[in-house]
Design a protein around this motif. Structure first.
Motif, PDB file in Angstrom:
ATOM      1  N   LYS A  92      23.885 -17.568 -26.964  1.00 59.92           N
ATOM      2  CA  LYS A  92      22.475 -17.876 -27.216  1.00 59.92           C
ATOM      3  C   LYS A  92      21.626 -16.610 -27.289  1.00 59.92           C
ATOM      4  O   LYS A  92      20.688 -16.524 -28.095  1.00 59.92           O
ATOM      5  CB  LYS A  92      21.949 -18.807 -26.119  1.00 59.92           C
ATOM      6  CG  LYS A  92      22.526 -20.212 -26.194  1.00 59.92           C
ATOM      7  CD  LYS A  92      21.942 -21.121 -25.116  1.00 59.92           C
ATOM      8  CE  LYS A  92      22.488 -22.527 -25.230  1.00 59.92           C
ATOM      9  NZ  LYS A  92      21.912 -23.440 -24.210  1.00 59.92           N
ATOM     10  N   THR A  93      21.965 -15.624 -26.459  1.00 62.69           N
ATOM     11  CA  THR A  93      21.221 -14.354 -26.490  1.00 62.69           C
ATOM     12  C   THR A  93      21.433 -13.642 -27.820  1.00 62.69           C
ATOM     13  O   THR A  93      20.482 -13.136 -28.434  1.00 62.69           O
ATOM     14  CB  THR A  93      21.664 -13.445 -25.340  1.00 62.69           C
ATOM     15  OG1 THR A  93      21.400 -14.090 -24.090  1.00 62.69           O
ATOM     16  CG2 THR A  93      20.912 -12.113 -25.372  1.00 62.69           C
ATOM     17  N   SER A 109      29.422 -20.569 -18.393  1.00 61.89           N
ATOM     18  CA  SER A 109      27.992 -20.210 -18.461  1.00 61.89           C
ATOM     19  C   SER A 109      27.788 -18.819 -19.037  1.00 61.89           C
ATOM     20  O   SER A 109      26.827 -18.582 -19.777  1.00 61.89           O
ATOM     21  CB  SER A 109      27.366 -20.301 -17.071  1.00 61.89           C
ATOM     22  OG  SER A 109      27.388 -21.633 -16.599  1.00 61.89           O
ATOM     23  N   ASP A 110      28.688 -17.895 -18.692  1.00 60.69           N
ATOM     24  CA  ASP A 110      28.604 -16.530 -19.229  1.00 60.69           C
ATOM     25  C   ASP A 110      28.707 -16.546 -20.756  1.00 60.69           C
ATOM     26  O   ASP A 110      27.954 -15.850 -21.446  1.00 60.69           O
ATOM     27  CB  ASP A 110      29.726 -15.655 -18.655  1.00 60.69           C
ATOM     28  CG  ASP A 110      29.572 -15.406 -17.166  1.00 60.69           C
ATOM     29  OD1 ASP A 110      28.426 -15.459 -16.682  1.00 60.69           O
ATOM     30  OD2 ASP A 110      30.601 -15.162 -16.510  1.00 60.69           O
ATOM     31  N   SER A 121      15.470 -16.306 -27.362  1.00 63.46           N
ATOM     32  CA  SER A 121      14.137 -16.001 -26.828  1.00 63.46           C
ATOM     33  C   SER A 121      13.057 -16.032 -27.898  1.00 63.46           C
ATOM     34  O   SER A 121      11.858 -16.117 -27.586  1.00 63.46           O
ATOM     35  CB  SER A 121      14.140 -14.618 -26.154  1.00 63.46           C
ATOM     36  OG  SER A 121      15.045 -14.580 -25.078  1.00 63.46           O
ATOM     37  N   ASP A 149      24.450 -27.155 -25.200  1.00 65.46           N
ATOM     38  CA  ASP A 149      25.524 -26.661 -24.339  1.00 65.46           C
ATOM     39  C   ASP A 149      26.837 -27.396 -24.604  1.00 65.46           C
ATOM     40  O   ASP A 149      27.916 -26.805 -24.589  1.00 65.46           O
ATOM     41  CB  ASP A 149      25.140 -26.804 -22.860  1.00 65.46           C
ATOM     42  CG  ASP A 149      24.165 -25.730 -22.415  1.00 65.46           C
ATOM     43  OD1 ASP A 149      23.900 -24.806 -23.207  1.00 65.46           O
ATOM     44  OD2 ASP A 149      23.683 -25.802 -21.270  1.00 65.46           O
ATOM     45  N   LYS A 174      28.138 -19.126 -22.851  1.00 66.72           N
ATOM     46  CA  LYS A 174      26.976 -19.808 -23.426  1.00 66.72           C
ATOM     47  C   LYS A 174      25.767 -18.881 -23.459  1.00 66.72           C
ATOM     48  O   LYS A 174      25.046 -18.810 -24.464  1.00 66.72           O
ATOM     49  CB  LYS A 174      26.654 -21.061 -22.625  1.00 66.72           C
ATOM     50  CG  LYS A 174      27.685 -22.169 -22.758  1.00 66.72           C
ATOM     51  CD  LYS A 174      27.351 -23.336 -21.852  1.00 66.72           C
ATOM     52  CE  LYS A 174      28.397 -24.446 -21.958  1.00 66.72           C
ATOM     53  NZ  LYS A 174      28.119 -25.556 -21.015  1.00 66.72           N
ATOM     54  N   LYS A 175      25.538 -18.167 -22.363  1.00 68.33           N
ATOM     55  CA  LYS A 175      24.395 -17.247 -22.293  1.00 68.33           C
ATOM     56  C   LYS A 175      24.543 -16.131 -23.320  1.00 68.33           C
ATOM     57  O   LYS A 175      23.567 -15.761 -24.007  1.00 68.33           O
ATOM     58  CB  LYS A 175      24.289 -16.659 -20.889  1.00 68.33           C
ATOM     59  CG  LYS A 175      23.111 -15.719 -20.707  1.00 68.33           C
ATOM     60  CD  LYS A 175      23.038 -15.190 -19.277  1.00 68.33           C
ATOM     61  CE  LYS A 175      21.857 -14.230 -19.100  1.00 68.33           C
ATOM     62  NZ  LYS A 175      21.785 -13.715 -17.712  1.00 68.33           N
ATOM     63  N   TYR A 176      25.743 -15.589 -23.455  1.00 62.07           N
ATOM     64  CA  TYR A 176      25.987 -14.520 -24.421  1.00 62.07           C
ATOM     65  C   TYR A 176      25.704 -14.990 -25.841  1.00 62.07           C
ATOM     66  O   TYR A 176      25.006 -14.317 -26.606  1.00 62.07           O
ATOM     67  CB  TYR A 176      27.428 -14.026 -24.303  1.00 62.07           C
ATOM     68  CG  TYR A 176      27.799 -12.999 -25.337  1.00 62.07           C
ATOM     69  CD1 TYR A 176      27.415 -11.668 -25.182  1.00 62.07           C
ATOM     70  CD2 TYR A 176      28.510 -13.350 -26.483  1.00 62.07           C
ATOM     71  CE1 TYR A 176      27.735 -10.710 -26.137  1.00 62.07           C
ATOM     72  CE2 TYR A 176      28.832 -12.404 -27.441  1.00 62.07           C
ATOM     73  CZ  TYR A 176      28.439 -11.090 -27.264  1.00 62.07           C
ATOM     74  OH  TYR A 176      28.747 -10.149 -28.220  1.00 62.07           O
TER      75      TYR A 176
END
Length: 217
Positions: free
Chosen positions: A11-12, A4-5, A17, A25, A7-9
């Motif tokens: 996409k950010t 998850s870390d 946003s 995912d 994936k979040k990195y």
């Protein structure tokens, strides 16, 4: 570090946003596996695991090799605790307390060093560890292969490498997807060429780091 870390990195960094990012995912999970496969030949991560028994299943830890196995049951230390403190956790403040304390500390350092140097007899077959005539608690110092993201230590310089390589792979994937479309009569443009160029440069730099040319922490 978790999946998850990563994936979040990713996409950010791609501006999730503000814009749509055509990366599911499941797609990023596949790219994470590709990054770990690329890293595997160069990665030797240490892990300490406490377990007990003559036969220990280490399949959840993906062991590459065992460095040493230590006996965590130390009768000599317990004896010194009794001598120095009147029992574990009991402190006797009398005239000879400091002398006993110094003796205890010196003995503990010496014993720990001896135990560290000695280790225990063992055999690793596949992901199973076999101990020689011992069935108590042990501390296992092992090298692990990166099969899943959590196999990469959070404090390792490779943690950042995995995130950046997955980001580069994602840019490459998005560049190929967006390159299949042509937007006419719109104030917006697709950045397919830019993404592909960035991905190629970033992948080359990251792969050079693995080969020891230069590693940016």
């Amino acid at each position: 570090m978790t999946e998850s870390d990563v994936k979040k990195y990713v996409k950010t960094q791609l501006g999730i946003s503000w814009v749509d990012v055509e990366a599911e995912d499941k797609d990023i999970k596949t790219l994470i596996t590709m990054a770990l496969d690329k890293l595997a030949p160069y990665y030797e991560g240490h892990r300490l695991v406490q377990a007990s028994g003559k036969v220990i299943d280490l399949s959840n830890h993906h062991p590459l090799a065992i460095e040493k196995v230590y006996n965590t049951k130390n009768n000599q230390i317990a004896t010194m605790q009794e001598y120095a403190f009147g029992g574990t956790g009991v402190v006797l403040f009398d005239a000879s307390f400091m002398n006993r304390l110094i003796s205890y500390q010196a003995f503990r350092m010496l014993w720990n060093e001896l135990q560290y140097q000695k280790g225990m007899n063992y055999k690793l077959i596949g992901d199973t560890l076999y101990l020689d005539n011992y069935n108590e608690s042990v501390l296992i110092d092992m090298l692990v292969r990166p099969v899943v993201v959590s196999d990469v230590e959070d404090t390792s310089m490779y943690c950042s490498w995995v995130k950046e390589y997955v980001l580069a792979l994602t840019k490459e994937m998005l560049g190929r997807i967006r390159g299949k479309f042509n937007v006419e009569g719109s104030p917006y443009s697709l950045d397919a060429a830019q993404l592909l160029q960035e991905a190629a440069v970033e992948k080359a730099n990251l792969e050079s780091q693995l080969q020891g040319e230069i590693f940016v922490v």
